[in-house]
Each structure stands twice: as C-alpha cells, then as structure tokens.
Motif scaffolding. Structure first.
Motif, mmCIF file in Angstrom:
data_model
loop_
_atom_site.group_PDB
_atom_site.id
_atom_site.type_symbol
_atom_site.label_atom_id
_atom_site.label_comp_id
_atom_site.label_asym_id
_atom_site.label_seq_id
_atom_site.Cartn_x
_atom_site.Cartn_y
_atom_site.Cartn_z
ATOM 1 N N LYS A 202 0.973 -1.166 -0.122
ATOM 2 C CA LYS A 202 -0.043 -0.095 0.069
ATOM 3 C C LYS A 202 0.901 1.219 0.007
ATOM 4 N N THR A 203 0.289 2.450 -0.534
ATOM 5 C CA THR A 203 1.192 3.555 -0.728
ATOM 6 C C THR A 203 0.854 4.554 0.328
ATOM 7 N N MET A 204 1.484 5.210 0.941
ATOM 8 C CA MET A 204 1.191 6.374 1.768
ATOM 9 C C MET A 204 1.434 7.689 1.235
ATOM 10 N N VAL A 205 0.488 8.899 1.392
ATOM 11 C CA VAL A 205 0.940 10.085 1.261
ATOM 12 C C VAL A 205 0.633 10.737 2.322
ATOM 13 N N THR A 221 -12.574 13.644 7.173
ATOM 14 C CA THR A 221 -11.990 12.681 6.229
ATOM 15 C C THR A 221 -13.046 11.690 5.620
ATOM 16 N N LYS A 222 -14.294 12.066 6.061
ATOM 17 C CA LYS A 222 -15.328 11.162 5.608
ATOM 18 C C LYS A 222 -15.308 10.867 4.185
ATOM 19 N N GLU A 223 -15.445 11.749 3.384
ATOM 20 C CA GLU A 223 -15.407 11.523 1.860
ATOM 21 C C GLU A 223 -14.056 10.910 1.356
ATOM 22 N N ALA A 224 -13.149 11.243 1.877
ATOM 23 C CA ALA A 224 -11.672 10.645 1.639
ATOM 24 C C ALA A 224 -11.755 9.198 1.905
ATOM 25 N N LEU A 225 -12.062 9.052 3.033
ATOM 26 C CA LEU A 225 -12.109 7.539 3.305
ATOM 27 C C LEU A 225 -12.973 6.433 2.510
ATOM 28 N N ALA A 226 -14.029 7.135 1.819
ATOM 29 C CA ALA A 226 -15.068 6.325 0.952
ATOM 30 C C ALA A 226 -14.324 6.192 -0.259
ATOM 31 N N MET A 227 -13.359 6.948 -0.724
ATOM 32 C CA MET A 227 -13.172 6.668 -1.912
ATOM 33 C C MET A 227 -12.486 5.403 -2.354
ATOM 34 N N ASP A 228 -12.268 5.196 -3.720
ATOM 35 C CA ASP A 228 -11.696 3.982 -4.205
ATOM 36 C C ASP A 228 -10.196 3.616 -3.770
ATOM 37 N N GLY A 229 -10.084 2.628 -2.976
ATOM 38 C CA GLY A 229 -8.686 1.967 -2.768
ATOM 39 C C GLY A 229 -8.278 2.746 -1.466
ATOM 40 N N VAL A 230 -8.828 3.370 -0.694
ATOM 41 C CA VAL A 230 -8.143 4.149 0.371
ATOM 42 C C VAL A 230 -8.349 3.067 1.653
ATOM 43 N N VAL A 231 -7.299 2.926 2.193
ATOM 44 C CA VAL A 231 -7.274 1.882 3.354
ATOM 45 C C VAL A 231 -7.482 2.486 4.595
ATOM 46 N N ALA A 275 -2.208 11.466 7.260
ATOM 47 C CA ALA A 275 -1.629 10.681 6.196
ATOM 48 C C ALA A 275 -2.571 9.457 5.674
ATOM 49 N N ILE A 276 -2.709 9.309 4.425
ATOM 50 C CA ILE A 276 -3.528 8.482 3.702
ATOM 51 C C ILE A 276 -2.768 7.048 3.130
ATOM 52 N N VAL A 277 -3.497 6.096 3.686
ATOM 53 C CA VAL A 277 -2.819 4.770 3.143
ATOM 54 C C VAL A 277 -3.936 4.311 2.095
ATOM 55 N N ALA A 278 -3.405 3.887 0.798
ATOM 56 C CA ALA A 278 -4.170 3.607 -0.252
ATOM 57 C C ALA A 278 -3.560 2.429 -1.069
ATOM 58 N N ASP A 279 -4.421 1.986 -2.184
ATOM 59 C CA ASP A 279 -3.873 1.066 -2.906
ATOM 60 C C ASP A 279 -2.919 1.220 -3.951
ATOM 61 N N THR A 280 -2.985 2.710 -4.214
ATOM 62 C CA THR A 280 -2.161 3.389 -5.382
ATOM 63 C C THR A 280 -2.071 4.604 -5.154
ATOM 64 N N MET A 281 -0.757 5.250 -5.472
ATOM 65 C CA MET A 281 -0.359 6.475 -5.426
ATOM 66 C C MET A 281 -1.494 7.608 -5.793
ATOM 67 N N GLU A 282 -2.057 7.214 -6.909
ATOM 68 C CA GLU A 282 -2.966 8.200 -7.571
ATOM 69 C C GLU A 282 -4.387 8.269 -6.654
ATOM 70 N N GLN A 283 -4.659 6.952 -6.127
ATOM 71 C CA GLN A 283 -5.724 6.985 -5.193
ATOM 72 C C GLN A 283 -5.558 7.773 -3.870
ATOM 73 N N ALA A 284 -4.249 7.683 -3.380
ATOM 74 C CA ALA A 284 -3.920 8.352 -2.281
ATOM 75 C C ALA A 284 -4.035 9.900 -2.271
ATOM 76 N N ILE A 285 -3.322 10.417 -3.578
ATOM 77 C CA ILE A 285 -3.274 11.682 -3.745
ATOM 78 C C ILE A 285 -4.581 12.218 -3.770
ATOM 79 N N ALA A 286 -5.639 11.250 -4.540
ATOM 80 C CA ALA A 286 -7.180 11.897 -4.572
ATOM 81 C C ALA A 286 -7.580 12.027 -3.389
ATOM 82 N N ALA A 287 -7.398 11.025 -2.533
ATOM 83 C CA ALA A 287 -8.125 11.213 -1.076
ATOM 84 C C ALA A 287 -7.627 12.285 -0.488
ATOM 85 N N ARG A 288 -6.151 12.632 -0.326
ATOM 86 C CA ARG A 288 -5.668 13.542 0.240
ATOM 87 C C ARG A 288 -6.243 14.881 -0.205
#
Ligand code: FES
Length: 959
Positions: A202-205, A221-231, A275-288
């Motif tokens: 998993k990627t972290m940003v 962080t509610k909306e961000a947490l619900a996004m694709d790939g966010v752990v 700090a956002i942990v997600a499956d991919t960098m793109e997903q982590a940045i989008a959630a951020r």
C-alpha cells in the motif's frame, strides 16, 4: 496501451506502455532497477542516466513511447557484483563508491566516455559527469578512477597510487582494499529500501500544512475515506497520542519530547496534518485532496529576534513535564498552557522556557573573561549569521514496513537502527521484541537519517492496518518536512595582547530550532565544544540559547554545530589579528592547543551534564598548519592579470570528536563458520562510508585471512547487538572498536579451542595465513576449517564465537587545517575557489582511499554551504528554494580548480589500530577559510553565510 520494440543491453524485447509512462518507469518495470530517481523528474541529479541511441539521457525525462526502436544501455549491461567491469572496479578502488545512489549512472557514463576517447582529458571527464550530482565523495577521485581504469585496460595493473598507506606491519588496515559492499552498489543491484518493497504494497502520502502556525479547528476525512482504494486515513484524532521526538539520540535524550505523530497545532509549512494509506499513489493523492481542514491561523515567528521579542507568538505552548528535575513552580507555569499545543516533556532540565520560545539553554565558563578583556591590548566583538541548509541525500527519506510472523518489520534507510526500534515501539505502544529493524544500504544520510522522520509514521500505520506500506518523501518534502542545519547567530568577543596571545574568548550562540526541539541543546553546544578547545586561553565563556520558531524543521547535519562555531571563532580571530596588525597564521600558531594541554573548558560542555576534563591527546594540528601553509605559500601575494579579479588566502583550524565519550556504546560479535570462514555482526550502521569494510578488516587482520573470507552483517536489530548508531563521528571509533575487540575475543576463544584440539598451550599458538593456527613450539598447524569442524562434532565444545562491548571516557579528537585561495570579482561579486587544501589527522586511516574521498565530499559540501546553498522562506514560511536547482548544490564544475586532501599521519592510543574519526570535521573549515581569504583579497569581512555575489557587492559598497 501501445506496443513498442526496443533493445536493452543487446537484448531485443517488446513492451506494452501507457501513453504518459516515463522511460525510467518502463525500465524499472522491466527489471533495470539501477535507473533510479533522486528528484522526481526535475532532471538535475542524473540518477536516471542511461545511454540512449549512443547518447547519455535522463530516462525520467523521456516517454517510454520514445524508446520504440531505440537501443538502450543501462549499468546492468556492464557486469554484475561477481563480475565487474574495469571501470566499476576502478571506481570502487578509487573510493568513490560510498552511499552510491548515483554510482551505477556514473559507471555507465565513464564507460561510454572511455569507449569514445581512449585517453580522455580532465575536461572531457568533467563534461561527461556534468549532469551527475554526487554529494558523498565529491568528484576529485572520479578523475583517479578514470586513470586507474585506463591503466588496467592497457597494462593489466594499476600504476597510479590510490592513496598513501599507513602502518606497514599491518596487511589490511591502513591500505586501500576495495570496499566490501562496493560491487553490489556499483553494479546497481538490489541494495536500498526501495528494492525491498513487496508486490501488493500500500502507498502512503501525507497531507501537509499550508500554514506556518495554526490550530486545526476541524478535519473531515469522511468523503476521502470512502474513495476507491483508500485503506485508512490517520489524523491527530485517531492516531497515537504518545508524546515523543524524532531525534535519534541516546536515551534519555537531550532533546525535549514535544510532538505527537500528528499534532492539533501545525508549526511549519509542511507539518503533518494527515496520512493517507491507499492501494495506489493516484488513489492516495485523490483522497488527500478530498480531506477538508479548517485552520485557525496564528501569527508565525521565523527568526531568533522575532522569537525572543516581548509578546512574541508562542510556538510550543503546551503543558511542560519533566522526567527528572521538575522545578517547584511547574504547576503555576502550566496554568498558562493551551491544551491544543500538547506537551513538552523534558527528560532532564535543559533550562528551557517555552512560554518565551526558549527550547533549551546552557552556560559555562573557565577563568574570568571580564578580567581577560581588561588585560587585552585589543578586543574584537562581532556577530556572525548562518543560514538554513539541507543535507540533500540523493536517496530521499523512505521506509517500507510489513507485518511478518506477528511482528513489525521495518526496512529503513537510517543511521540509527536501534533508536528507530525504540522510538517506533514508543509510538506504537508495543514492546521492542515485536519490532525488527533492518538497516538497508543508505543512499546518503549526512545526519538527516539520524532522525526518525518517516519510520515513526510508516511503522505505526503498518502496525495498525496490518498492511505492507511504502512511503517515500518527494524531493520537495525533503526540503520542507525534513531535518536541516539550524540557523544560528553567533556573537564572538575576543581579546589579545599585542603579540597575539589570547586573554579572553566569549561566545554567545543563539540558535533557531524551528518547530520542534530535535538536537536543540546539542547542536548549538557543539558550536562551542568543538571550537573553544582548539585554543589555549585561561578565560573562556559561552552562553547558548535555542529558540522555537516556525521555520522548517531542523536537526542533525554532518558537522553538527561545529561548522558554524568554527566560522565565527576563526573569522573573529582573523579580525583580531588584523586589528593588532599581526599575521593571522602566527596568531593561530601561538594560540593553538598542543598535546598534553588540559582542556578545562570541556567541563562545561557536556550534553546537558558535566563534561570530562581531559588533556589533548594525539594531535596533528601543528603538522596540518605547517604543511598547509607551505602548500598554499602563506604570505606570498598572488595577483591576477585581470584587474576585476582580486586574489586572497585564508585558512581555519578545525577539530571534531570521535563519538561521545561516556555516552556512546557499541557492541559486536563474531563467529567461525564450519569451513573456516568468518562472520562478524556489528551493531554499527554503515552509511556507505566504509564501516562494514572496517569490521571485515578487523577480522582479516586478527586471523590473517583475505577479506573475501569474512562476511559482515550490520545494523540489523534482530541479529546484531546494540549500537547507539552512526552519528557524532562515532562509526570507526566506537563501532570499529567493538568489531576490533570482538575479533580479538574470537581469536582468544579460537586459540583456546585449538590448544585443546592440538594438545598444546594457547600461549604457544598464533594465527597465520592462509587460515590456520600454528604452534611456535611444535611447529604443528591446524586449519580453521578442521578446528571448526571438530568443535562442532558430537564430542566438540561448540561454536567458536567472540563478542565485545565498547565504551570509553577517553576523547580522541581529530584535528586539521583547511586552506583556501579564492579569487573575488569586484565587478560581479563572484567568488572562485582556486585552491582548497584539506589537511586532517584521522589517526590511522583504516580505509585511506575512503578517508580521502570523505574529506573531499565534506569539504565540497561545505564550500556549497558557504557560497550559495540556502533554504529561503517567504514571509509566510513557504520555502521558495525547495528543489535542487533553486537550492543550488555543487556540481563537478564548482569544484576548486586545485583540490587536495591530505592525511596527516598520527597514531591514537584508543581508536582501533589508532584510528580516529574523519568526515564530520571536514565540513568545518570552508566557511572561515573562504571568509578570511575574501578579506585578504578585497578587505571585507563576510559575517553572514552564504557569501552570495549580492552580499559581496554590498560589502564592497557597489550596491
Ligand atoms: S530526473 Fe534525473 S534523477 Fe530525477
């Protein structure tokens, strides 16, 4: 998706690429991991250099699509760690393969150059390396590497001497003997943290603060947490509440614990918010980008003067606690605390007063300075200012952590694996036995990897989520969220008699620690403790005060306060010599310490406790000064034919320490394997500087066996024993000594076992080449292999091992003198360093070729700090030089025209085989030597570092 066909290292292959994919990304995907990235496609550092259709290019700046039909070469085509090319071997032998993040790219370029030009000129070597940034070894020995490669190619042997040799009675110590981890590094094989990352990680940003000083009023962080790939998303609301600090220092630390993983208050632009942990960098940045934060913005403070002003905003306004030594009025003091600021926990009193932004303070003296100033015929008092600078390791701060067998495994690029284990255990609130820290190869540290700047967060997130997590700072984050050199304002007052004899010295050091107090006491203390003991003077005094502000964070940086102290003290002495009308060199010779002189000043210079007074021991200062003055032709005026250029000379006396006597601790153990080869386990952390090679040499020397028959395991908290870490110039002296004594203990145990097996007395036995025990009495021999085999049979006495622990109260101080000749352009303010001679006493240099390249590297780094490196922040605290191009670091074209490092031969009584430390001290000389040379050239005193053209012209009255 597009299909392309390309040829890589003579192999034709097909690949499917996406439109925007970079060529570097494709190459790494195809397994060519030597093509690295140091600057996020800035196109500066050259770690991604490849040969593309017979031309060097940066792979990061090309699209993979552009490689269709191309012929590409990477370092993987040159050889591998078992079979290196001539150029790769020459680079190791010349001592330029240190932290080595760029070594594969450099090997490829030099190979290409030698194919084009059989005998390249110096200018051609400089040209081909012009796009490669080297921070560790500097560039000087790259010329030597080319020479060696040519000789090997043409004659099958080296003719040019690589370095001087020391201690002729020894075989390995004091001789240039290829660094043991050089082959895998120069071949570009898996070595670094990034090479250990598992598929499916998993990627972290990190979401960082846009404000220099603010409370977080709310975070959604509610909306961000619900996004694709966010752990998971961590903030101050749902993460560890442990108060700690990130400085990797001995426990209890002389730095206040003044932060949590995330704080409710942000204290610098770039401070952690989430700090956002997600499956991919793109997903982590989008959630951020989807996290909503509301700030209550506060007025920031940036300078020491701002911070000490009456009514200044308070950077750390939390509850103060003390582990020991709490003052009686603490409860009253804490009434003014704001709970949103968290806590500041002092491990012992550091004389801070956080409500006045004072993080720590220290004072001390010997004799009576007021009396000394009265006795003086001349007194000079001046203030010197230094700027904030960045370590810029090529490999940024990064970490990969995973859960394995129920434990947290942390792959770290660190100088302090055992401090990482302790601090991660604190943050996670788990015991140390649950954590395994593996120090991987370190692609550059220089002090910044003494601090636990990313492992705390990655370790915690991995422990909580159970997921393997990889995090890597961007180059911009390296500037804004990392440790840097503390800016300092130093006022020095010095008095002397007509003949130059010093009567009193006073240093007033005001340091800016920024938002957190990492090293806030010890770095500014070092400005005094690594400078005042250079001088014989009965009346000395120092005051050190460190302030919290909202600049970017500070911490450890090679030299650790001493470069700034040396700058102010030496320039002040030169100013005093000028006022007295005497020669500065004569003044230095008159006042310098010599062997046997009692260093009374050390009493007040301990790390928050009383220091030990010791006499000057082994000391090459006199020889360094005498030899250096001869080399630079001190006193002989040099003029230029061009009236715009004025030439001058300067020098500085320098010293450092070799670890921290009474505080540092190192351990090692070693064993004999069943075939008569050896393994040594060192707690020490090799940063690329050659510490592992030192451990191997200790075994080879003890047992008269080739270095190839010894393997070293180091910096692994599971298999190695405790070591405080590689900082404070302790590697060779402390960790090297543990390896020395472990080898000697192993030898004692091996000879005892041999005596039993041979029916002899141990005192009649010696170890000899090619790997056997020899009886001086009966002339019988026993090979190590047979000895080990028999010890491990059913009737044997077991594994032959040795172990050692090393501590000392003894101070082995390395000394030196750096000389500079500069040319100053009085029309443009430009400075050219024409000559730079760095003469240093390292005791016995165990790896002399690496000792030389470390001197070159440190000296060039400090020339960069002196002349142009600068982290500039705007009025809001935003760093406007947060990339390598704008910040400015020395490339090969900035090297002094005549650059020489000289090892002064001095034996030490405590270091392993007489060794002392080498590289930190080499950062201390450039600023004062260049400042004094500028004065000699054009008569101005540069009292503010860096010496930009603009400042020069201002001092000259031209603008
Ligand atoms: S673009 Fe060359 S190292 Fe990053």
């Amino acid at each position: 998706m597009n299909k392309i066909t390309l040829t890589i290292n003579n192999k034709k292959l097909q690949a499917t690429v996406e439109g925007a994919e970079s060529l570097r990304s494709l190459l790494v995907r195809l397994g060519y991991i030597s093509v690295r990235d140091s600057d996020d496609r800035e196109g500066f550092a050259g770690s991604d250099t490849i040969i593309f259709s017979d031309k060097p290019v940066y792979a990061n700046l090309m699209l993979a699509l552009q490689a269709d039909g191309a012929t590409i070469r990477t370092v993987e085509g040159l050889g591998n760690s078992r079979k290196l090319s001539i150029v790769q071997q020459a680079m190791i032998d010349a001592g330029v393969v240190q932290s080595a993040y760029n070594a594969p790219a450099a090997a490829l370029l030099l190979t290409w150059l030698l194919e084009k030009h059989k005998n390249p000129t110096r200018a051609q070597v400089a040209e081909v390396l012009s796009g490669i940034f080297i921070r560790d070894a500097s560039y000087e020995h790259y010329y030597l590497a080319v020479e060696l490669a040519k000789e090997m190619r043409d004659t099958g042997a080296y003719k040019t001497s690589i370095s001087p040799t020391f201690r002729e009675h020894l075989t390995y110590v004091g001789k240039p003997k290829s660094k043991v981890d050089g082959p895998q590094l120069v071949a570009g094989e898996k070595s670094f943290v990034e090479d250990r990352v598992l598929a499916g990680y998993k990627t972290m940003v990190v979401l960082r603060s846009p404000y220099a000083h603010a409370y977080i009023k709310s975070i959604d962080t509610k909306e961000a947490l619900a996004m694709d790939g966010v752990v998971e998303i961590f903030t101050h609301k749902n993460s560890s509440q442990v108060t700690y600090m990130q400085a990797g220092q001995g426990n209890p630390e002389p730095s206040p614990h003044d932060r949590r993983l995330f704080n409710e208050k942000v204290r610098h632009v770039g401070d952690r918010v989430a700090a956002i942990v997600a499956d991919t960098m793109e997903q982590a940045i989008a959630a951020r980008d989807a996290i909503k934060v509301e700030y209550e913005v506060l007025k920031p403070v940036f300078t020491v003067e701002d911070a000490m002003a009456e009514g200044a905003p308070i950077v750390q306004n939390g509850v103060v606690e003390f582990k020991v030594g709490a003052p009686a009025d603490l409860a009253d003091y804490n009434k003014k605390a704001d709970p949103r600021d968290g806590k500041v926990v002092y491990q012992f009193p550091l004389h801070g007063d956080i409500r006045r932004n004072v993080a720590s303070a220290a004072h001390g003296h010997i004799g009576d300075v007021e009396k000394g100033f009265k006795e003086a015929d001349a007194v000079v008092e001046q203030t010197y200012q230094t700027s904030q600078i960045q370590c810029t390791p090529l490999e940024p701060h990064l970490c990969f952590a995973k859960i394995d067998n129920g434990r947290l495994v942390v792959h770290a690029s660190t100088q302090v694996p055992f401090h990482v284990r302790r601090i991660v255990a604190w943050v996670c609130e788990i015991p140390e036995n649950k954590i395994h820290v593996i120090k991987e190869k370190v692609g550059g540290g220089y002090g910044s990897k003494q601090d636990i700047l990313v492992e705390d967060l990655v370790g915690y997130a991995t422990w909580i989520t159970g997921q393997p997590i990889y995090y890597r700072n961007t180059r911009e984050e390296e500037f804004v969220a990392n440790s840097t050199r503390h800016p300092m304002r130093m006022t020095v007052k010095m008095g002397a008699k007509k003949d130059g004899t010093l009567t009193a010295v006073y240093m007033d050091v005001r340091a800016n620690t920024g938002p957190y107090g990492n090293h806030c006491l010890t770095v500014p203390m070092n400005a005094c403790s690594k400078t005042l003991p250079l001088l014989k003077c009965d009346n000395m005094k120092f005051d050190v005060i460190t302030y919290y502000t909202n600049i970017l964070p500070t911490g450890a940086y090679q030299g650790y306060g001493a470069p700034k102290g040396t700058y102010s003290l030496m320039v002040c002495m030169a100013e005093l010599a000028d006022k007295l009308g005497i020669d500065y060199y004569q003044m230095a010779m008159k006042n310098k310490v010599e062997p046997g002189y009692m260093l009374e000043i050390l009493k007040g210079l301990g790390e928050g406790r009383e220091g030990t007074v010791v006499p000057v021991g082994s000391c090459g200062l006199d020889e360094a000064l005498v030899q250096g003055a001869k080399m630079i032709e001190w006193g002989k005026k040099v003029t230029s034919d061009d009236p715009d250029w004025k030439i001058g000379k300067g020098f500085a006396m320098i010293q450092q320490g070799s670890g921290l006597p009474g505080l540092d601790h190192s351990n090692a153990w070693a064993k004999l394997l069943t075939d008569g080869t050896f393994q040594i386990f060192s707690g020490g952390a090799d940063l690329g500087t050659g510490l592992d090679t030192i451990s191997v040499k200790m075994v080879s020397e003890a047992f008269c066996i080739p270095m190839d028959l010894v393997t070293v395991i180091s910096g692994d908290t599971d298999s190695c024993t405790f070591d405080t870490g590689a900082y404070a110039s302790s590697g060779t002296y402390f960790s090297g000594n543990a390896s020395y004594y472990a080898s000697e203990d192993l030898k004692k145990n091996l000879l005892t076992e041999a005596a039993k097996q041979m029916g002899e007395k141990a005192e009649d036995l010696i170890c000899q080449a090619p790997g056997e025990v020899y009886s001086t009495k009966t002339k019988k021999t026993l090979s190590y292999a047979k000895l080990s085999h028999d010890a491990l049979t059913g009737t044997g006495s077991g594994q032959v091992m040795g172990r050692a622990s090393f501590t000392t109260n003894h101070s082995s101080i390395p000394y030196g003198a750096h000389f500079a000749q500069v040319a100053v352009n009085v029309r443009t303010g430009k400075i050219k360093v024409q000559k730079f001679y760095a003469l240093q006493d390292a005791g016995t240099p165990i790896n002399p070729e690496l000792a030389l390249t470390q001197i070159y590297g440190a000296a060039l780094k400090s020339i960069g700090h002196t002349l142009y490196e600068d982290m500039i922040i705007d009025e809001n605290g935003v760093c406007i030089t947060a990339n390598l191009t704008d910040y400015g670091v020395p490339m090969i074209s900035e090297q002094p025209e005549d650059f020489k490092a000289v090892l002064i031969d001095i034996d030490d009584e405590v270091g392993p085989y007489g060794a002392k430390s080498i590289s930190e001290i080499a950062t201390n000389g450039a600023a004062p030597a260049i400042a004094i040379a500028i004065h000699d050239a054009v008569g101005i005193w540069m009292r503010s570092w860096p010496f930009s053209s603009e400042k020069i012209l201002r001092e000259l009255g031209k603008i």
